[in-house]
Design a protein around this motif. Sequence first.
Motif, PDB file in Angstrom:
ATOM      1  N   UNK B 466       0.821  -1.211   0.000  1.00  0.00           N
ATOM      2  CA  UNK B 466       0.000   0.000   0.000  1.00  0.00           C
ATOM      3  C   UNK B 466       0.856   1.263   0.000  1.00  0.00           C
ATOM      4  N   UNK B 467       0.527   2.203  -0.893  1.00  0.00           N
ATOM      5  CA  UNK B 467       1.230   3.475  -0.917  1.00  0.00           C
ATOM      6  C   UNK B 467       0.238   4.600  -0.643  1.00  0.00           C
ATOM      7  N   UNK B 468       0.790   5.801  -0.430  1.00  0.00           N
ATOM      8  CA  UNK B 468      -0.070   6.942  -0.136  1.00  0.00           C
ATOM      9  C   UNK B 468      -1.082   7.185  -1.257  1.00  0.00           C
ATOM     10  N   UNK B 469      -0.581   7.172  -2.505  1.00  0.00           N
ATOM     11  CA  UNK B 469      -1.499   7.407  -3.623  1.00  0.00           C
ATOM     12  C   UNK B 469      -2.604   6.376  -3.658  1.00  0.00           C
ATOM     13  N   UNK B 470      -2.252   5.111  -3.443  1.00  0.00           N
ATOM     14  CA  UNK B 470      -3.250   4.045  -3.454  1.00  0.00           C
ATOM     15  C   UNK B 470      -4.311   4.261  -2.391  1.00  0.00           C
ATOM     16  N   UNK B 471      -3.858   4.508  -1.146  1.00  0.00           N
ATOM     17  CA  UNK B 471      -4.802   4.663  -0.041  1.00  0.00           C
ATOM     18  C   UNK B 471      -5.666   5.904  -0.237  1.00  0.00           C
ATOM     19  N   UNK B 519     -10.010  -2.400  -4.748  1.00  0.00           N
ATOM     20  CA  UNK B 519      -9.372  -2.568  -6.051  1.00  0.00           C
ATOM     21  C   UNK B 519      -8.564  -1.324  -6.411  1.00  0.00           C
ATOM     22  N   UNK B 520      -9.115  -0.143  -6.132  1.00  0.00           N
ATOM     23  CA  UNK B 520      -8.393   1.095  -6.452  1.00  0.00           C
ATOM     24  C   UNK B 520      -7.098   1.173  -5.649  1.00  0.00           C
ATOM     25  N   UNK B 521      -7.168   0.851  -4.362  1.00  0.00           N
ATOM     26  CA  UNK B 521      -5.952   0.889  -3.544  1.00  0.00           C
ATOM     27  C   UNK B 521      -4.902  -0.049  -4.139  1.00  0.00           C
ATOM     28  N   UNK B 522      -5.341  -1.244  -4.520  1.00  0.00           N
ATOM     29  CA  UNK B 522      -4.401  -2.245  -5.027  1.00  0.00           C
ATOM     30  C   UNK B 522      -3.798  -1.801  -6.364  1.00  0.00           C
ATOM     31  N   UNK B 523      -4.658  -1.381  -7.287  1.00  0.00           N
ATOM     32  CA  UNK B 523      -4.164  -1.026  -8.626  1.00  0.00           C
ATOM     33  C   UNK B 523      -3.242   0.192  -8.559  1.00  0.00           C
ATOM     34  N   UNK B 524      -3.713   1.248  -7.891  1.00  0.00           N
ATOM     35  CA  UNK B 524      -2.911   2.474  -7.845  1.00  0.00           C
ATOM     36  C   UNK B 524      -1.581   2.225  -7.121  1.00  0.00           C
ATOM     37  N   UNK B 525      -1.635   1.475  -6.019  1.00  0.00           N
ATOM     38  CA  UNK B 525      -0.395   1.200  -5.285  1.00  0.00           C
ATOM     39  C   UNK B 525       0.583   0.411  -6.153  1.00  0.00           C
ATOM     40  N   UNK B 526       0.048  -0.565  -6.885  1.00  0.00           N
ATOM     41  CA  UNK B 526       0.912  -1.383  -7.726  1.00  0.00           C
ATOM     42  C   UNK B 526       1.558  -0.554  -8.828  1.00  0.00           C
ATOM     43  N   UNK B 527       0.788   0.388  -9.366  1.00  0.00           N
ATOM     44  CA  UNK B 527       1.307   1.214 -10.455  1.00  0.00           C
ATOM     45  C   UNK B 527       2.217   2.333  -9.960  1.00  0.00           C
ATOM     46  N   UNK B 529       5.182   3.989  -8.897  1.00  0.00           N
ATOM     47  CA  UNK B 529       6.618   3.677  -8.911  1.00  0.00           C
ATOM     48  C   UNK B 529       7.447   4.839  -8.353  1.00  0.00           C
ATOM     49  N   UNK B 530       6.802   5.785  -7.686  1.00  0.00           N
ATOM     50  CA  UNK B 530       7.531   6.957  -7.193  1.00  0.00           C
ATOM     51  C   UNK B 530       8.523   6.559  -6.104  1.00  0.00           C
ATOM     52  N   UNK B 531       9.459   7.460  -5.817  1.00  0.00           N
ATOM     53  CA  UNK B 531      10.435   7.163  -4.766  1.00  0.00           C
ATOM     54  C   UNK B 531       9.769   7.118  -3.403  1.00  0.00           C
ATOM     55  N   UNK B 532       8.737   7.967  -3.240  1.00  0.00           N
ATOM     56  CA  UNK B 532       8.025   7.927  -1.967  1.00  0.00           C
ATOM     57  C   UNK B 532       7.395   6.550  -1.767  1.00  0.00           C
ATOM     58  N   UNK B 533       6.815   5.996  -2.837  1.00  0.00           N
ATOM     59  CA  UNK B 533       6.198   4.678  -2.746  1.00  0.00           C
ATOM     60  C   UNK B 533       7.232   3.632  -2.317  1.00  0.00           C
ATOM     61  N   UNK B 534       8.448   3.734  -2.864  1.00  0.00           N
ATOM     62  CA  UNK B 534       9.525   2.809  -2.484  1.00  0.00           C
ATOM     63  C   UNK B 534       9.792   2.898  -0.985  1.00  0.00           C
TER      64      UNK B 534
END
Lengths: 124, 559
Positions: B466-471, B519-527, B529-534
């Motif tokens: 899970x990333x910020x954008x996804x959540x 589904x939105x959390x999963x898809x957006x988090x998976x996509x 690729x930002x450094x913050x997400x890392x």
Amino acid sequence: MSITTSGLDGRPAPAVPRPGSTASGPAYDEVAKSPIFRQLVQERTSFGWILTGLMLLVYFGFIGLIAFDKSLLAVKLGSGTASVGLLMGVVVILFAFLLTGLYVMRANTRYDALAAELKRSLGR
Amino acid sequence: MIRTLSFLGAALLAGPALAAGPDMGAVQQQATNWPAIGMFLFFVLFTLGITYKAAKGTKSAADFYAAGGGISAGTNSLAIAGDYMSAASFLGISGLVYTSGFDGLIYSTGFLVGWPIVLFLIAERLRNLGKFTFADVASFRLDQTSIRIISATGTLVVVAFYLIAQMVGAGKLIQLLFGLPYLYAVVIVGVLMIVYVAFGGMKATTWVQVIKACLLLGGATFMAGAVLLKYGFNPEALFASAVATHPKGDAIMAPGGLVSNPVEAISLGVGLMFGTAGLPHILMRFFTVSDAQAARKSVFYATGLIGYFYILTFIIGFGGIALLMSDPSYFKLGPAGAFDKLKDMLGGTNMVAVNLANAVGGPYFLGFISAVAFATILAVVAGLTLAGASAVSHDLYAQVIARGRTTEKHEVNLSKIAAVVIGIVAIYLGYVFENQNVAFMVGLAFSVAASCNFPVLAMSILWRGTTTWGALLGGLVGLISAVTMVVLSKAVWVATLGHAAAIFPYDNPALFSMPLAFATIWIVSTLDKSRRAERERAAFEAQFVRSETGIGAEGAHAH
């Protein structure tokens, strides 16, 4: 538990900033690698998901019968007035309570013991 | 046609005319009920005394938001059960059992089965990670600003709809029970809840809830016991008598018209089950106990108390059928003394429990149950107000606006101001919505909790990816889709806005809006690729260790 805010919590902006706190200090790596930790997490997670699955199965099974087979739920228990559906409803309520009890019993004995062992092994 | 959650909400809130749809303004004011008012005044004085004591002991933010973390598992379980046993459950479900028999049980089970899920997936991890609000947990390793905004928005939307429903319900109910004008009732409820929350914080809110839970459980136990006593403690005799009396006869023992559409039934179930795990005023209670063990035990006890309570309401509903239905003194009589057993009950079918109190315990017990019903609403709105005020001060102000650069004292003061503002807004909304159909609002609150709060919380705790954008986007999608679907459903689009046909065919959106959020959390988090997400994925390890073991968790706050 005597541990208070440790400063390793990775949370920005505590009321009093603690110098040197980082998101993942070495302590976390140490815990995460511990076989006791892995066992605790593995056991508790799988038990939790199994119980969750059981609850979903029982509840949505009940709702499914209401939606698809009302006549089965209307069948009488023996020669009385109470119906199978009524009994099932009460059973769903009791089942939910029993499941939480089962989890708490296992957590109080097995998981708390594992957690205590983990803390001892880390010298805390 | 399934009536859905909204029905229940309505049931409760709307008082009698509820079944009749939007025309709830027609509640008749009853003669002033002095014994009930006297007992209620006693409750108010007693709880104000507790608030005064709590106010003296409330100094830090931890005291204000989390009662110093010093609440025991037993006390917390009563408070949780109290939050959950609203007047809607008590009056609405017993009224539903009275009119439809078995169908009432569908709601009882739905409301209960969310608790095991809360225990297995949420409770202990929440306690290990959090401090005062569930946003603390959801934003643990994610971006503070974004996640706090979405969590606080979810909280405030749930609180707003729940509060409106409760305020309007309180006004109607008190008109009926006490014979007080609607506006008086709304103002009394609003002012008292402000006092409890602003002065006493979580301590006062918890103890008000505990006292009310004991009174409600005690009263309901006495009533169910009195009913069973009349049938020699043989439920079979009670059921036989009810079937013989009820106009629907034996049909009340089987599923009736409430659930005829499978999709609707399952969507209702999803909303009830997972909504529970996303209600902000309930989640807050896990921070009032000292550790994960206490959090775990409180869910276990609370599940028992709530399950017991629902079984009591079922017996009370059947008692109403068996004992009230053939007694004309509980009905509005037509010409020649004729009356409709289902529609003509004095005060409407939501008054079954209240009328039954009179039948089994006389006028003083009737007064007691009326006072308990009022106390119930009061305690629930206080809990909601505190949850809303915490979201404003702890999440929006302290973390988003001041970016952590504020003092504890300042934050708590702001929370108190927020409680006052929320209270005033609630009084105003209660006044504005007096003659509106608010029936769908409790259902909407549960749907938003299940579609926004729960997915954001569960995914941030349980899934490494899970990333910020996804959540953030997932929470927004859940929130917007749940609200939109309810607006386009029959309850709002047709009943309130007056259009000819509903655009969204079901009354409950959760079956669609909740998976959409996940589904939105999963898809957006998976996509993502930002450094913050890392960084956020890498930070999961530390969060995971703490959520599973409590190592590094905020300890007991009690001094």
